[in-house]
Design a protein around this motif. Structure first.
Motif, mmCIF file in Angstrom:
data_model
loop_
_atom_site.group_PDB
_atom_site.id
_atom_site.type_symbol
_atom_site.label_atom_id
_atom_site.label_comp_id
_atom_site.label_asym_id
_atom_site.label_seq_id
_atom_site.Cartn_x
_atom_site.Cartn_y
_atom_site.Cartn_z
ATOM 1 N N MET A 182 0.846 -1.182 0.000
ATOM 2 C CA MET A 182 0.000 0.000 0.000
ATOM 3 C C MET A 182 0.889 1.241 0.000
ATOM 4 O O MET A 182 1.333 1.713 1.044
ATOM 5 N N THR A 183 1.181 1.753 -1.193
ATOM 6 C CA THR A 183 2.125 2.851 -1.341
ATOM 7 C C THR A 183 1.515 4.199 -0.978
ATOM 8 O O THR A 183 2.154 5.043 -0.361
ATOM 9 N N ILE A 184 0.261 4.398 -1.393
ATOM 10 C CA ILE A 184 -0.430 5.652 -1.077
ATOM 11 C C ILE A 184 -1.759 5.320 -0.404
ATOM 12 O O ILE A 184 -2.750 5.046 -1.084
ATOM 13 N N PRO A 185 -1.795 5.314 0.925
ATOM 14 C CA PRO A 185 -3.064 5.026 1.612
ATOM 15 C C PRO A 185 -3.996 6.232 1.575
ATOM 16 O O PRO A 185 -3.550 7.379 1.629
ATOM 17 N N PHE A 186 -5.290 5.967 1.462
ATOM 18 C CA PHE A 186 -6.287 7.025 1.493
ATOM 19 C C PHE A 186 -6.623 7.392 2.931
ATOM 20 O O PHE A 186 -6.489 6.579 3.839
ATOM 21 N N TYR A 187 -7.090 8.631 3.116
ATOM 22 C CA TYR A 187 -7.572 9.042 4.423
ATOM 23 C C TYR A 187 -8.726 8.136 4.860
ATOM 24 O O TYR A 187 -9.551 7.721 4.046
ATOM 25 N N GLN A 188 -8.775 7.848 6.138
ATOM 26 C CA GLN A 188 -9.919 7.140 6.706
ATOM 27 C C GLN A 188 -10.875 8.182 7.283
ATOM 28 O O GLN A 188 -10.597 8.795 8.302
ATOM 29 N N LEU A 189 -11.990 8.387 6.599
ATOM 30 C CA LEU A 189 -12.966 9.390 6.986
ATOM 31 C C LEU A 189 -14.291 8.726 7.342
ATOM 32 O O LEU A 189 -14.599 7.634 6.868
ATOM 33 N N SER A 190 -15.082 9.399 8.143
ATOM 34 C CA SER A 190 -16.434 8.922 8.402
ATOM 35 C C SER A 190 -17.314 9.263 7.205
ATOM 36 O O SER A 190 -16.938 10.055 6.331
ATOM 37 N N GLY A 191 -18.497 8.692 7.171
ATOM 38 C CA GLY A 191 -19.371 8.863 6.016
ATOM 39 C C GLY A 191 -19.837 10.273 5.773
ATOM 40 O O GLY A 191 -20.283 10.613 4.662
ATOM 41 N N ASP A 192 -19.773 11.138 6.795
ATOM 42 C CA ASP A 192 -20.247 12.508 6.622
ATOM 43 C C ASP A 192 -19.102 13.520 6.550
ATOM 44 O O ASP A 192 -19.293 14.717 6.774
ATOM 45 N N MET A 193 -17.889 13.061 6.230
ATOM 46 C CA MET A 193 -16.729 13.946 6.096
ATOM 47 C C MET A 193 -16.257 13.947 4.644
ATOM 48 O O MET A 193 -16.221 12.896 3.992
ATOM 49 N N TYR A 194 -15.879 15.116 4.132
ATOM 50 C CA TYR A 194 -15.517 15.272 2.727
ATOM 51 C C TYR A 194 -14.269 16.142 2.585
ATOM 52 O O TYR A 194 -14.074 17.080 3.354
ATOM 53 N N VAL A 195 -13.447 15.810 1.591
ATOM 54 C CA VAL A 195 -12.297 16.634 1.223
ATOM 55 C C VAL A 195 -12.471 17.010 -0.243
ATOM 56 O O VAL A 195 -12.784 16.157 -1.076
ATOM 57 N N VAL A 196 -12.260 18.297 -0.573
ATOM 58 C CA VAL A 196 -12.620 18.810 -1.895
ATOM 59 C C VAL A 196 -11.399 19.421 -2.578
ATOM 60 O O VAL A 196 -10.568 20.063 -1.935
ATOM 61 N N THR A 197 -11.311 19.227 -3.899
ATOM 62 C CA THR A 197 -10.308 19.913 -4.710
ATOM 63 C C THR A 197 -10.965 20.432 -5.979
ATOM 64 O O THR A 197 -11.869 19.789 -6.536
ATOM 65 N N ASP A 198 -10.535 21.590 -6.437
ATOM 66 C CA ASP A 198 -11.066 22.204 -7.650
ATOM 67 C C ASP A 198 -10.277 21.661 -8.836
ATOM 68 O O ASP A 198 -9.109 22.018 -9.019
ATOM 69 N N TYR A 199 -10.910 20.799 -9.662
ATOM 70 C CA TYR A 199 -10.175 20.131 -10.735
ATOM 71 C C TYR A 199 -10.020 21.013 -11.972
ATOM 72 O O TYR A 199 -8.915 21.212 -12.477
ATOM 73 N N ASN A 200 -11.131 21.532 -12.490
ATOM 74 C CA ASN A 200 -11.059 22.403 -13.662
ATOM 75 C C ASN A 200 -12.290 23.308 -13.690
ATOM 76 O O ASN A 200 -13.020 23.406 -12.697
ATOM 77 N N ASN A 201 -12.540 23.932 -14.815
ATOM 78 C CA ASN A 201 -13.657 24.873 -14.910
ATOM 79 C C ASN A 201 -15.013 24.189 -14.872
ATOM 80 O O ASN A 201 -16.041 24.846 -14.676
ATOM 81 N N GLU A 202 -15.028 22.872 -15.051
ATOM 82 C CA GLU A 202 -16.300 22.156 -15.134
ATOM 83 C C GLU A 202 -16.635 21.339 -13.902
ATOM 84 O O GLU A 202 -17.804 21.050 -13.654
ATOM 85 N N MET A 203 -15.633 20.944 -13.121
ATOM 86 C CA MET A 203 -15.924 20.034 -12.015
ATOM 87 C C MET A 203 -14.968 20.185 -10.841
ATOM 88 O O MET A 203 -13.840 20.647 -10.985
ATOM 89 N N LYS A 204 -15.475 19.793 -9.670
ATOM 90 C CA LYS A 204 -14.671 19.621 -8.470
ATOM 91 C C LYS A 204 -14.701 18.145 -8.096
ATOM 92 O O LYS A 204 -15.682 17.450 -8.364
#
Length: 240
Positions: A182-204
């Motif tokens: 497991m080289t890059i593990p993902f965050y362990q979040l609860s079901g009501d927690m979110y992390v956001v990034t702005d990808y481009n002009n059309e979507m996040k």
């Protein structure tokens, strides 16, 4: 259909063998009615899948005249229920080109077609495929999307490291695995927690523990690609 067969088999096994023919007949009639309703639901979903594939094919033909021989397969329709499909969601398709010939092999360019549906695309009048926003994605764009997704889902910040790991490893439920590690593990979040990034002009991109969420800026819809579909799409591009 496999699920339907299991249900039928279960009913046949557990319908009580009563001596009272009238009672037994009522039980069987009820079971048959339930199975008929289930069968109708399965048929409706299958019909929708066929129509979605037809609409995707028509969109591809109308908007990409350079693609002259291809295979198009639906990924994300299995196991869906009609009530789940009535809201905003995404239908995913695998597309691969090939050289025409007798019994040709799928050995050409690979692309993924994402069809984002809006609320109300299924209503009492049927299916409104005009409420679908299409994105055709090739391998470089898919890699770019996954780099952005993995970065927001983990503590990794290097584009180079993420891209290299993605191209040589595989996405799994808990992160990106490379050579059984497991080289890059993902965050362990609860079901009501979110992390956001702005990808481009059309979507996040929106990450929580269960899926990749895509927020469409134009329609303001938040839709989710199941982790299993995400894994299958990534393997489609990078399988050996």
């Amino acid at each position: 259909m496999k699920k339907l067969f299991i249900i039928i088999l279960t009913v046949l096994i557990f319908v009580p063998k009563q001596n009272n023919a009238q009672d037994n007949g009522a039980v069987v009639a009820g079971a048959v009615g339930a199975l008929a309703a289930i069968g109708a639901g399965v048929a409706a979903v299958e019909q929708m899948k066929e129509r979605a594939e037809l609409t995707a094919t028509e969109w591809l033909l109308a908007n990409n005249p350079d693609i002259t021989s291809f295979s198009l397969k639906t990924i994300d329709f299995e196991g869906k229920k009609l009530k789940d499909m009535s809201s905003a969601s995404v239908i995913t398709f695998k597309i691969q080109e090939f050289t025409p010939g007798d019994k040709p092999e799928l050995n050409g360019r690979k692309q993924v077609l994402l069809g984002f549906t809006s609320h109300g695309w299924i209503n009492e009048y049927g299916i409104d495929f005009n409420k679908i926003k299409w994105f055709l994605i090739d391998e470089p764009e898919w890699t770019k999307m996954m780099v952005s997704y993995v970065k927001v889902a983990s503590g990794e910040t290097s584009d180079f490291n993420v891209k290299s790991t993605l191209q040589n490893g595989r996405i799994v439920n808990k992160g990106v695995r490379l050579k059984n590690k497991m080289t890059i593990p993902f965050y362990q979040l609860s079901g009501d927690m979110y992390v956001v990034t702005d990808y481009n002009n059309e979507m996040k991109f929106v990450y929580n523990e269960k899926s990749l969420g895509i927020f469409l800026k134009d329609t303001k819809d938040l839709v989710q690609i199941k982790r299993s579909s995400l894994i299958e799409l990534h393997e489609f591009f990078f399988e050996e």
